[in-house]
Design an enzyme around this catalytic site. Structure first.
Site, PDB file in Angstrom:
ATOM      1  N   LYS A 285      15.767  18.958  27.237  1.00  0.00           N
ATOM      2  CA  LYS A 285      16.701  18.879  26.107  1.00  0.00           C
ATOM      3  C   LYS A 285      17.181  17.440  25.880  1.00  0.00           C
ATOM      4  O   LYS A 285      17.227  16.646  26.798  1.00  0.00           O
ATOM      5  CB  LYS A 285      17.911  19.780  26.374  1.00  0.00           C
ATOM      6  CG  LYS A 285      18.957  19.812  25.258  1.00  0.00           C
ATOM      7  CD  LYS A 285      20.104  20.744  25.618  1.00  0.00           C
ATOM      8  CE  LYS A 285      21.131  20.812  24.508  1.00  0.00           C
ATOM      9  NZ  LYS A 285      21.868  19.530  24.338  1.00  0.00           N
ATOM     10  N   HIS A 309      22.671  15.770  20.878  1.00  0.00           N
ATOM     11  CA  HIS A 309      23.899  16.210  21.551  1.00  0.00           C
ATOM     12  C   HIS A 309      25.014  16.479  20.538  1.00  0.00           C
ATOM     13  O   HIS A 309      26.190  16.257  20.809  1.00  0.00           O
ATOM     14  CB  HIS A 309      24.365  15.170  22.573  1.00  0.00           C
ATOM     15  CG  HIS A 309      24.973  15.752  23.812  1.00  0.00           C
ATOM     16  ND1 HIS A 309      24.271  15.899  24.981  1.00  0.00           N
ATOM     17  CD2 HIS A 309      26.213  16.232  24.073  1.00  0.00           C
ATOM     18  CE1 HIS A 309      25.050  16.432  25.906  1.00  0.00           C
ATOM     19  NE2 HIS A 309      26.240  16.654  25.377  1.00  0.00           N
ATOM     20  N   ASP A 339      18.457  21.744  17.819  1.00  0.00           N
ATOM     21  CA  ASP A 339      19.863  22.023  17.555  1.00  0.00           C
ATOM     22  C   ASP A 339      20.450  20.826  16.818  1.00  0.00           C
ATOM     23  O   ASP A 339      19.712  19.962  16.349  1.00  0.00           O
ATOM     24  CB  ASP A 339      20.637  22.360  18.839  1.00  0.00           C
ATOM     25  CG  ASP A 339      20.860  21.164  19.771  1.00  0.00           C
ATOM     26  OD1 ASP A 339      20.663  20.012  19.343  1.00  0.00           O
ATOM     27  OD2 ASP A 339      21.242  21.380  20.931  1.00  0.00           O
TER      28      ASP A 339
END
Length: 414
Positions: A285, A309, A339
């Site tokens: 990630k 992030h 994301d």
């Protein structure tokens, strides 16, 4: 002047709306949720329930805020080209990752310190995800033991912040495996914490210091003070950083700072060693560059999560959506997840049309826990689920996998 035909149509609309408002489905929705129509609404409601320092901790980015703003702007740069006269009945959102079929193409991103924002938020998020059959990633910076979260949701994933110290890494990996986790997420974008000036301005610190500003904000927000802080201390004792290492970390409110040493030494050799040791699914990630994604692929990662992030580390970073197409086109067998900046079903559709296999959201679901615990999180998920279903029909596809870039145009192209 309104014609009889138009008057009749208007009457039908009014009658239909009244019937819908009195339907069992609407009546079943708790009153406190009836103003929550979109994910952004959860932030507005949660902000009224939280001290400013806690709200700013969750909502803030770093420095100028361009990192977080750019994430949202990236999704605004694409528009849809829907297709018509297609049979879109029987729509199906189910999506498979690592041989497991999830009910929807979204999950809960890792949320550090979540249980200091809402009471036992990690458990609420885990249970909501299990109820909805979507993945939930537990953050290493959580205040609830990873073993307890796994007991609440055996399908939860664990996300680690690692130092470049292989013995420490090995001990934590052994603990995660012993707890029964099948998916390990290794985050690479935290060699040190970003410059979160908003925390200093609002009074938030780690560890928490009881200054006059902090005391005043806490006293002015009794629902948070009594419902989250007091309940945590009364039922579970002082909150600790439970999962940053194999051993329990220090109390959140002590003068002893959690161990974040040597994170700037973490490198691809450590990732390679983790891959050899960890027999479950390995997800990397915090990647934004195609070059890094392809290194992860070649080291045997099962998936990468493209992420900056949520704009909370380096300011002015590229929105992950912009590098997604190149990475997805060369992913091989690796899954590509994204994301940062997703707030609508249309955002999910855009990401998947550009090649994402799955998406994660964080802040909206945490705000859901603030507003209504597990039920609040599930309500947020229901909203996103319904938006995706509607969007699939209006775009002209039956499944998220049916999307590709032909359904999009970039605003700059016309």
């Amino acid at each position: 002047m309104t014609s009889p035909a138009n008057s009749s149509s208007l009457q039908n609309v009014v009658t239909g709306a009244a019937a819908a408002a009195s339907s069992p489905a609407v009546k079943k929705l708790p009153r406190r949720f009836r103003d929550l129509l979109a994910l952004d609404d959860f932030e507005r409601h949660a902000r009224r329930r939280l001290p400013d320092m806690i709200y700013q901790y969750v909502a803030g980015g770093v420095e100028t805020g361009r990192g977080i703003a750019g994430n949202f702007e990236a999704y605004q740069q694409y528009t849809f080209i829907p297709r018509m006269f297609r049979d879109v009945s029987g729509r199906d959102q189910r999506t498979t990752l690592f041989g497991y079929t999830y009910q929807h193409p979204f999950g809960v991103a890792p949320l550090g310190g979540a249980s200091f924002v809402a009471y036992q938020a990690d458990i609420a998020l885990a249970k909501a995800a299990r109820e909805m059959n979507v993945p939930m990633i537990l953050s290493a910076s959580s205040l609830v033991k990873l073993e307890d979260v796994h007991a609440a949701n055996p399908d939860a994933w664990f996300q680690a912040y690692l130092a470049g110290d292989q013995p420490r890494i090995d001990r934590l990996v052994d603990r995660v495996a012993a707890a029964g986790y099948q998916t390990l997420v290794v985050t690479g974008d935290t060699p040190m914490l970003g410059n979160r000036e908003h925390n200093t301005r609002s009074g938030f610190s780690m560890p928490i210091k009881i200054t006059p500003k902090v005391a005043f904000q806490s006293a002015m927000n009794p629902r948070w003070l009594l419902g989250t802080v007091a309940q945590t201390f009364l039922r579970h004792g002082a909150p600790h950083f439970e999962n940053t290492d194999a051993e329990r970390g220090p109390p959140m409110m002590s003068s002893k700072v959690r161990n974040t040493q040597a994170r700037d030494k973490l490198n691809w050799k450590n990732v390679e060693a983790i891959r050899k040791k960890w027999s479950g699914n390995l997800v990397i990630k915090g990647l934004m560059s195609p070059e890094d994604a392809f290194i992860a692929r070649d080291l045997g990662a099962d998936a990468v999560i493209l992420s900056n992030h949520g704009g909370r580390q380096l300011d002015h970073t590229v929105p992950p959506l912009h590098t997604l197409p190149e990475i997805a086109a060369n992913k091989g067998q690796m899954k590509v997840i994204i994301d940062s900046g997703i707030r609508r079903g249309t955002d999910v559709m855009k990401a998947m049309a550009l090649g994402a296999d799955f998406v994660f959201l964080g802040r909206p679901f945490l705000y859901g826990a603030v507003v209504g615990g597990q039920a609040g999180v599930e309500h947020a998920m229901h909203i996103l689920r319904d938006e995706i279903d509607r969007d699939l029909a209006l775009i002209g596809v039956k499944t998220p996998a049916g999307l590709d870039s032909s359904y999009l145009r970039k605003r700059s192209d016309y």
